[in-house]
Design a protein around this motif. Structure first.
Motif, PDB file in Angstrom:
ATOM      1  N   ALA A  60       0.873  -1.185   0.000  1.00  0.00           N
ATOM      2  CA  ALA A  60       0.000   0.000   0.000  1.00  0.00           C
ATOM      3  C   ALA A  60       0.900   1.223   0.000  1.00  0.00           C
ATOM      4  CB  ALA A  60      -0.941  -0.004   1.198  1.00  0.00           C
ATOM      5  N   ALA A  61       0.290   2.407  -0.068  1.00  0.00           N
ATOM      6  CA  ALA A  61       1.064   3.647  -0.064  1.00  0.00           C
ATOM      7  C   ALA A  61       0.162   4.816   0.309  1.00  0.00           C
ATOM      8  CB  ALA A  61       1.710   3.892  -1.430  1.00  0.00           C
ATOM      9  N   TYR A  62       0.784   5.884   0.779  1.00  0.00           N
ATOM     10  CA  TYR A  62       0.063   7.133   1.011  1.00  0.00           C
ATOM     11  C   TYR A  62       1.012   8.289   0.739  1.00  0.00           C
ATOM     12  CZ  TYR A  62       2.286   6.979   5.692  1.00  0.00           C
ATOM     13  OH  TYR A  62       3.188   6.910   6.739  1.00  0.00           O
ATOM     14  N   GLU A 116       6.029  10.469  -0.800  1.00  0.00           N
ATOM     15  CA  GLU A 116       5.251   9.235  -0.848  1.00  0.00           C
ATOM     16  C   GLU A 116       5.841   8.220   0.119  1.00  0.00           C
ATOM     17  OE1 GLU A 116       3.488   6.165  -4.205  1.00  0.00           O
ATOM     18  OE2 GLU A 116       5.466   7.050  -4.534  1.00  0.00           O
ATOM     19  N   THR A 117       4.974   7.551   0.856  1.00  0.00           N
ATOM     20  CA  THR A 117       5.413   6.487   1.751  1.00  0.00           C
ATOM     21  C   THR A 117       4.899   5.161   1.222  1.00  0.00           C
ATOM     22  OG1 THR A 117       5.439   7.933   3.692  1.00  0.00           O
ATOM     23  CG2 THR A 117       5.298   5.568   4.086  1.00  0.00           C
ATOM     24  N   LEU A 118       5.815   4.229   0.994  1.00  0.00           N
ATOM     25  CA  LEU A 118       5.470   2.909   0.495  1.00  0.00           C
ATOM     26  C   LEU A 118       5.523   1.894   1.625  1.00  0.00           C
ATOM     27  CD1 LEU A 118       7.530   2.756  -2.834  1.00  0.00           C
ATOM     28  CD2 LEU A 118       5.168   3.473  -2.524  1.00  0.00           C
ATOM     29  N   LEU A 119       4.563   0.980   1.633  1.00  0.00           N
ATOM     30  CA  LEU A 119       4.621  -0.203   2.483  1.00  0.00           C
ATOM     31  C   LEU A 119       4.960  -1.369   1.572  1.00  0.00           C
ATOM     32  CD1 LEU A 119       1.495   0.183   4.820  1.00  0.00           C
ATOM     33  CD2 LEU A 119       3.765   1.200   5.032  1.00  0.00           C
ATOM     34  N   VAL A 120       6.063  -2.045   1.853  1.00  0.00           N
ATOM     35  CA  VAL A 120       6.550  -3.113   0.977  1.00  0.00           C
ATOM     36  C   VAL A 120       6.917  -4.340   1.797  1.00  0.00           C
ATOM     37  CG1 VAL A 120       7.410  -1.487  -0.759  1.00  0.00           C
ATOM     38  CG2 VAL A 120       8.932  -2.260   1.063  1.00  0.00           C
ATOM     39  N   ARG A 121       6.933  -5.465   1.121  1.00  0.00           N
ATOM     40  CA  ARG A 121       7.302  -6.719   1.781  1.00  0.00           C
ATOM     41  C   ARG A 121       8.106  -7.570   0.811  1.00  0.00           C
ATOM     42  NH1 ARG A 121       3.113  -9.684   5.115  1.00  0.00           N
ATOM     43  NH2 ARG A 121       1.669  -8.886   3.557  1.00  0.00           N
ATOM     44  N   GLN A 139       7.946   0.018   6.182  1.00  0.00           N
ATOM     45  CA  GLN A 139       7.495   1.349   5.792  1.00  0.00           C
ATOM     46  C   GLN A 139       8.704   2.147   5.301  1.00  0.00           C
ATOM     47  OE1 GLN A 139       4.839   5.013   7.529  1.00  0.00           O
ATOM     48  NE2 GLN A 139       6.042   3.878   9.011  1.00  0.00           N
ATOM     49  N   VAL A 140       8.596   2.650   4.065  1.00  0.00           N
ATOM     50  CA  VAL A 140       9.709   3.379   3.460  1.00  0.00           C
ATOM     51  C   VAL A 140       9.200   4.721   2.935  1.00  0.00           C
ATOM     52  CG1 VAL A 140      11.623   3.297   1.827  1.00  0.00           C
ATOM     53  CG2 VAL A 140      10.692   1.163   2.742  1.00  0.00           C
ATOM     54  N   PRO A 141       9.370   5.808   3.684  1.00  0.00           N
ATOM     55  CA  PRO A 141       9.007   7.128   3.163  1.00  0.00           C
ATOM     56  C   PRO A 141      10.060   7.592   2.151  1.00  0.00           C
ATOM     57  CG  PRO A 141       9.190   7.112   5.593  1.00  0.00           C
ATOM     58  CD  PRO A 141       9.827   5.874   5.080  1.00  0.00           C
ATOM     59  N   LEU A 142       9.587   8.138   1.039  1.00  0.00           N
ATOM     60  CA  LEU A 142      10.469   8.613  -0.017  1.00  0.00           C
ATOM     61  C   LEU A 142      10.116  10.047  -0.391  1.00  0.00           C
ATOM     62  CD1 LEU A 142      10.323   5.522  -2.419  1.00  0.00           C
ATOM     63  CD2 LEU A 142      12.185   6.089  -0.833  1.00  0.00           C
ATOM     64  N   THR A 143      11.127  10.813  -0.774  1.00  0.00           N
ATOM     65  CA  THR A 143      10.888  12.112  -1.399  1.00  0.00           C
ATOM     66  C   THR A 143      11.510  12.082  -2.791  1.00  0.00           C
ATOM     67  OG1 THR A 143      12.841  13.032  -0.264  1.00  0.00           O
ATOM     68  CG2 THR A 143      10.668  13.505   0.686  1.00  0.00           C
ATOM     69  N   TYR A 144      10.830  12.752  -3.712  1.00  0.00           N
ATOM     70  CA  TYR A 144      11.261  12.821  -5.106  1.00  0.00           C
ATOM     71  C   TYR A 144      11.565  14.276  -5.428  1.00  0.00           C
ATOM     72  CZ  TYR A 144       8.583   8.466  -4.901  1.00  0.00           C
ATOM     73  OH  TYR A 144       8.080   7.240  -4.535  1.00  0.00           O
ATOM     74  N   ARG A 145      12.776  14.527  -5.886  1.00  0.00           N
ATOM     75  CA  ARG A 145      13.219  15.889  -6.150  1.00  0.00           C
ATOM     76  C   ARG A 145      13.768  16.017  -7.571  1.00  0.00           C
ATOM     77  NH1 ARG A 145      14.510  19.531  -2.074  1.00  0.00           N
ATOM     78  NH2 ARG A 145      13.735  18.971   0.006  1.00  0.00           N
ATOM     79  N   GLY A 146      13.666  17.233  -8.115  1.00  0.00           N
ATOM     80  CA  GLY A 146      14.176  17.503  -9.442  1.00  0.00           C
ATOM     81  C   GLY A 146      15.633  17.898  -9.469  1.00  0.00           C
ATOM     82  N   ALA A 147      16.264  17.986  -8.290  1.00  0.00           N
ATOM     83  CA  ALA A 147      17.691  18.310  -8.159  1.00  0.00           C
ATOM     84  C   ALA A 147      18.182  17.721  -6.847  1.00  0.00           C
ATOM     85  CB  ALA A 147      17.915  19.824  -8.193  1.00  0.00           C
TER      86      ALA A 147
END
Length: 210
Positions: free
Chosen positions: A39-41, A53-58, A66-74
């Motif tokens: 899942a994700a939120y 975005e935070t991903l729940l992965v197995r 739980q792996v919170p991620l940020t996406y940046r253009g630089a």
């Protein structure tokens, strides 16, 4: 609100995480198993610059992480230890993907979500000039006092990696659970989540004022 793009990522998010997660001391996935998205939120960046975005992965029969991620253009100055990797987005170009626990934009969004109950971002696509919403894959709820005056967070004083990972700022201390289902009694207001086949809320993160 989070504008999504019908785009290709090379490598994909799961491919980036499959290479990065086994090197984390708190990772407990099944060796050699494929990584599965559970899942994700998402949270909003008020400036509209950073994807959160935070991903729940197995991995196999291992625990949900739980792996919170940020996406940046630089690149984010000083955040090299938190870089998960880079990917090519077919619409936005190169994106720098960070473990969000080292990103002050994530810390501010998480603090607001827990202390002011701002909720998760509404996700949508632009289709022929109109918005087309996407249903969330999980629900988040908050337990604890709600405040209208959450202190601003512009920087992070230190991060204590582990499970939970502790994010310390000048005004707020955050704890982010890595193995979901653990750490059910940490101090502070609590963010919890439910998703398919998980109707009982499980703790995701905690926040308290310093």
């Amino acid at each position: 609100m989070a504008l999504l793009h019908r785009a290709e990522l090379r490598p994909t998010k799961l491919e980036l995480l499959a290479a990065w997660l086994p090197g984390r001391a708190w990772f407990g996935g099944e060796a050699g198993a494929d990584l599965e998205r559970v899942a994700a939120y998402r949270f909003d960046d008020p400036a509209g610059e950073v994807g959160i975005e935070t991903l729940l992965v197995r991995a196999g029969a291992g625990p949900i992480h739980q792996v919170p991620l940020t996406y940046r253009g630089a690149p984010l100055d000083g955040a090299e230890p938190w870089l998960v990797g880079t990917c090519e987005h077919s619409v936005l170009g190169r994106r720098w993907v960070y473990d969000a626990c080292g990103d002050p934009v994530y810390a501010a969004a998480l603090a607001s979500a827990i202390l002011a109950d701002t909720g998760q971002a509404e996700e949508y696509f632009e289709v022929d000039g109109r918005r087309e919403g996407r249903a969330p894959s999980m629900a988040i709820t908050v337990e604890g006092a709600h405040r209208a005056d959450v202190p601003q967070i512009r920087s992070i004083d230190r991060v204590e990696d582990g499970d939970p990972v502790r994010i310390v700022t000048e005004s707020v201390e955050l704890a982010v659970v890595r193995r979901v289902g653990a750490h059910t009694d940490l101090p502070g207001s609590r963010l919890a989540g439910t998703w398919a086949n998980q109707p009982t809320p499980l703790p995701l993160a905690y926040a308290s004022l310093r």
